[in-house]
Motif scaffolding. Sequence first.
Motif, short mmCIF file in Angstrom:
data_model
loop_
_atom_site.label_atom_id
_atom_site.label_comp_id
_atom_site.label_asym_id
_atom_site.label_seq_id
_atom_site.Cartn_x
_atom_site.Cartn_y
_atom_site.Cartn_z
N ALA A 27 0.82 -1.21 0.00
CA ALA A 27 0.00 0.00 0.00
C ALA A 27 0.85 1.26 0.00
N ILE A 28 2.01 1.18 0.64
CA ILE A 28 2.92 2.32 0.69
C ILE A 28 3.69 2.48 -0.61
N PHE A 29 4.16 1.37 -1.16
CA PHE A 29 5.07 1.40 -2.32
C PHE A 29 4.35 1.54 -3.66
N TYR A 30 3.35 0.72 -3.91
CA TYR A 30 2.69 0.71 -5.21
C TYR A 30 1.69 1.85 -5.32
N THR A 31 1.55 2.40 -6.52
CA THR A 31 0.69 3.55 -6.73
C THR A 31 -0.62 3.21 -7.43
N ASP A 32 -0.80 1.98 -7.86
CA ASP A 32 -2.04 1.63 -8.56
C ASP A 32 -3.15 1.28 -7.56
N GLN A 33 -4.39 1.30 -8.03
CA GLN A 33 -5.54 1.07 -7.17
C GLN A 33 -5.61 -0.37 -6.68
N GLY A 34 -5.03 -1.30 -7.40
CA GLY A 34 -5.03 -2.70 -7.01
C GLY A 34 -3.69 -3.13 -6.42
N PHE A 35 -3.18 -2.37 -5.49
CA PHE A 35 -1.84 -2.61 -4.94
C PHE A 35 -1.67 -3.98 -4.30
N LEU A 36 -2.73 -4.57 -3.74
CA LEU A 36 -2.60 -5.86 -3.07
C LEU A 36 -2.32 -7.01 -4.04
N GLU A 37 -2.67 -6.84 -5.32
CA GLU A 37 -2.41 -7.88 -6.31
C GLU A 37 -0.99 -7.81 -6.88
N GLN A 38 -0.23 -6.80 -6.51
CA GLN A 38 1.13 -6.64 -7.01
C GLN A 38 2.07 -7.65 -6.36
N GLU A 39 3.23 -7.80 -6.97
CA GLU A 39 4.25 -8.71 -6.44
C GLU A 39 4.66 -8.28 -5.03
N ASN A 40 5.07 -9.25 -4.23
CA ASN A 40 5.65 -8.92 -2.93
C ASN A 40 6.91 -8.09 -3.15
N ILE A 41 7.19 -7.22 -2.23
CA ILE A 41 8.39 -6.40 -2.30
C ILE A 41 9.53 -7.23 -1.73
N GLU A 42 10.52 -7.47 -2.56
CA GLU A 42 11.61 -8.38 -2.18
C GLU A 42 12.36 -7.89 -0.95
N ASP A 43 12.74 -6.63 -0.94
CA ASP A 43 13.48 -6.07 0.19
C ASP A 43 12.74 -4.84 0.70
N THR A 44 11.86 -5.04 1.67
CA THR A 44 11.05 -3.93 2.17
C THR A 44 11.90 -2.83 2.82
N SER A 45 13.10 -3.17 3.25
CA SER A 45 13.96 -2.14 3.87
C SER A 45 14.33 -1.04 2.88
N ASP A 46 14.14 -1.30 1.59
CA ASP A 46 14.38 -0.26 0.59
C ASP A 46 13.41 0.91 0.73
N LEU A 47 12.31 0.71 1.46
CA LEU A 47 11.34 1.78 1.65
C LEU A 47 11.81 2.85 2.64
N ILE A 48 12.79 2.48 3.48
CA ILE A 48 13.30 3.44 4.46
C ILE A 48 14.03 4.57 3.74
N HIS A 49 13.71 5.77 4.10
CA HIS A 49 14.24 7.01 3.53
C HIS A 49 13.77 7.25 2.10
N LYS A 50 12.79 6.46 1.65
CA LYS A 50 12.11 6.73 0.37
C LYS A 50 10.63 6.96 0.63
N ASN A 51 10.02 6.10 1.42
CA ASN A 51 8.61 6.21 1.77
C ASN A 51 8.37 6.21 3.29
N ILE A 52 9.32 5.66 4.05
CA ILE A 52 9.20 5.56 5.50
C ILE A 52 10.40 6.27 6.12
N PHE A 53 10.10 7.22 7.01
CA PHE A 53 11.16 8.03 7.60
C PHE A 53 11.12 7.95 9.13
#
Length: 157
Positions: A27-53
């Motif tokens: 929900a944080i990473f993907y921008t499309d309306q059907g975000f739950l159907e998207q692929e799992n995020i391989e390395d969620t730690s990549d979200l730090i300092h990009k989407n999570i601070f």
Amino acid sequence: MTFLSEITDYKNTIMNRVLEDQELCKAIFYTDQGFLEQENIEDTSDLIHKNIFPHRFIPNISEDAKTYITLSMTNYRLVKSSYKSGLIAIYMFTHRDLFKTDYGYSRMDFILTKIEELMNNKRGLGIGKLEFAGLNEYVVNEKFQGYVLSYQPMDFN
């Protein structure tokens, strides 16, 4: 340890809880309306300092449609010289173009519910269970809106 040394631990615990929830990360990473159907995020730690601070501000917030979570630790004080108490505020907001989803609820309501599940009455932050302290709408500007969810941890001094 210093009086407020656990603040960094609290932030890390919160970020790790968020990163361990694949649906929340989608929900944080993907921008499309059907975000739950998207692929799992391989390395969620990549979200730090990009989407999570681990702080309230976002350096150079862009006009791009993105979703963010930021953290704030405020109002820390001594309680009867034995305990310390404060507020953990979790800011979650998104670009207004991303609010709509394919699921019958807004992206922000989905994120709010997920965060609440991860935090409310849970252990691991301070002594005892984390106590709900409030929910408010949060408006960054005319393009980004969301919520701020607050919890009160208690800890020994």
